[in-house]
Design a protein around this motif. Structure first.
Motif, short mmCIF file in Angstrom:
data_model
loop_
_atom_site.label_atom_id
_atom_site.label_comp_id
_atom_site.label_asym_id
_atom_site.label_seq_id
_atom_site.Cartn_x
_atom_site.Cartn_y
_atom_site.Cartn_z
N TRP A 203 -35.35 0.80 -30.48
CA TRP A 203 -36.64 0.44 -31.25
C TRP A 203 -37.42 0.92 -32.22
O TRP A 203 -38.02 -0.03 -32.56
CB TRP A 203 -37.02 1.38 -29.68
N ALA A 204 -36.99 2.00 -33.38
CA ALA A 204 -37.58 1.60 -34.55
C ALA A 204 -37.07 0.38 -35.56
O ALA A 204 -38.08 0.30 -35.99
CB ALA A 204 -36.58 3.29 -35.10
N GLU A 206 -37.23 -1.93 -34.36
CA GLU A 206 -38.25 -3.30 -34.50
C GLU A 206 -39.58 -2.99 -34.38
O GLU A 206 -40.18 -3.74 -34.39
CB GLU A 206 -38.11 -3.87 -32.72
N GLN A 207 -40.21 -1.74 -35.12
CA GLN A 207 -41.65 -1.48 -35.54
C GLN A 207 -42.05 -1.93 -36.54
O GLN A 207 -40.97 -1.56 -37.59
CB GLN A 207 -41.65 -0.11 -35.09
N ASP A 212 -44.61 6.58 -37.28
CA ASP A 212 -43.68 6.20 -35.74
C ASP A 212 -42.44 5.79 -36.02
O ASP A 212 -41.43 6.25 -35.47
CB ASP A 212 -44.11 5.52 -34.23
N ARG A 213 -42.65 5.19 -36.77
CA ARG A 213 -40.57 4.18 -37.35
C ARG A 213 -40.42 5.55 -37.63
O ARG A 213 -38.72 5.46 -37.60
CB ARG A 213 -41.05 3.17 -38.57
#
Length: 246
Positions: A203-204, A206-207, A212-213
């Motif tokens: 997920w990270a 893709e950020q 947040d990443r």
């Protein structure tokens, strides 16, 4: 990012928030609901409610209630129930499990990885008892130590984790008896940890760059290191189907 959001992302590819395979989940639900599949099921600390959604899909006469403090997880649970067409048979409550009460008892209760919210196995079973109908059963999932845990493992998990014999002993001391059980295999334990850290990392990546990443990547890396160097060789998970001793 809040801790609950991180947990939801980390469980994206392993929706059961416990080291159990799909087949183990199916078998445990079938054992829990034997003779109770037309009754009422309660999940305390349900998260996205994968246990109860699966149970409802498999048993058309079953009704269920899930309780959790994570509003985002409960919204995801409702979407899952709607996709499978079982949303009219599930009630979801945004509430601390310790505060949940019900006017009608349940035929089966799930408490998988959530006993800590009550203060341990004994207090959890004491709280579940009044919610359970006569002849009902509880599915309790708990961590335990295989052998002597490392200092890091004790630091990570605290002093409340017992060995397997001690875990079963705590159940018996609370007035309950196991009628079935499953100890997670190394394959199940490893698959859970790889999915947790891998889903969060994926997920990270893709950020866009940002806090947040960075936090997701840091959390995944720290968790992976703690698992591989701290508790992989001593960590176990047991899931027990329980009935009252008297």
């Amino acid at each position: 990012m809040e801790r609950q959001e991180i947990s939801r992302i980390a469980h994206r590819d392993h929706p059961i928030a416990a080291p159990l395979s799909d087949e183990s989940v199916r078998e445990l639900l079938e054992r829990l609901l034997r003779g109770r599949s037309d009754g009422r099921l309660l999940d305390l600390g349900c998260g996205e409610a994968p246990w109860v959604v699966r149970a409802l899909a498999a048993h058309p006469a079953l009704r269920a209630v899930g309780v959790d403090t994570d509003a985002g997880a409960l919204r995801a649970a409702l979407r899952s129930a709607q996709r499978l067409g079982v949303d009219r048979r599930i009630g979801l409550h945004h509430r601390d499990v310790r505060e949940f009460t019900a006017s009608d008892p349940f035929d089966a209760v799930l408490c998988v990885g959530a006993a800590y919210a009550f203060g341990g196995i004994g207090p959890a079973l004491d709280a579940i008892g009044p919610l359970l109908a006569p002849g009902g059963a509880v599915l309790l999932g708990e961590t335990y130590w295989e052998g002597e845990p490392s200092d890091l493992a004790r630091e990570l998990f605290g002093d409340g984790v017992r060995d397997l014999a001690g875990t079963v002993g705590a159940v018996r001391a609370a007035g309950w008896l196991p009628v079935a059980g499953h100890t997670s295999s190394r394959t199940e334990l490893d698959a859970y940890e790889w999915a947790w850290t891998g889903s969060l990392t994926d997920w990270a990546l893709e950020q866009p760059p940002g806090p947040d990443r960075d936090r997701a990547l840091r959390t995944a890396a720290e968790h992976r290191e703690e698992w591989l160097t701290g508790y992989r060789d001593g960590f176990g998970f047991v899931t027990l189907v329980l009935r009252r001793a008297s």
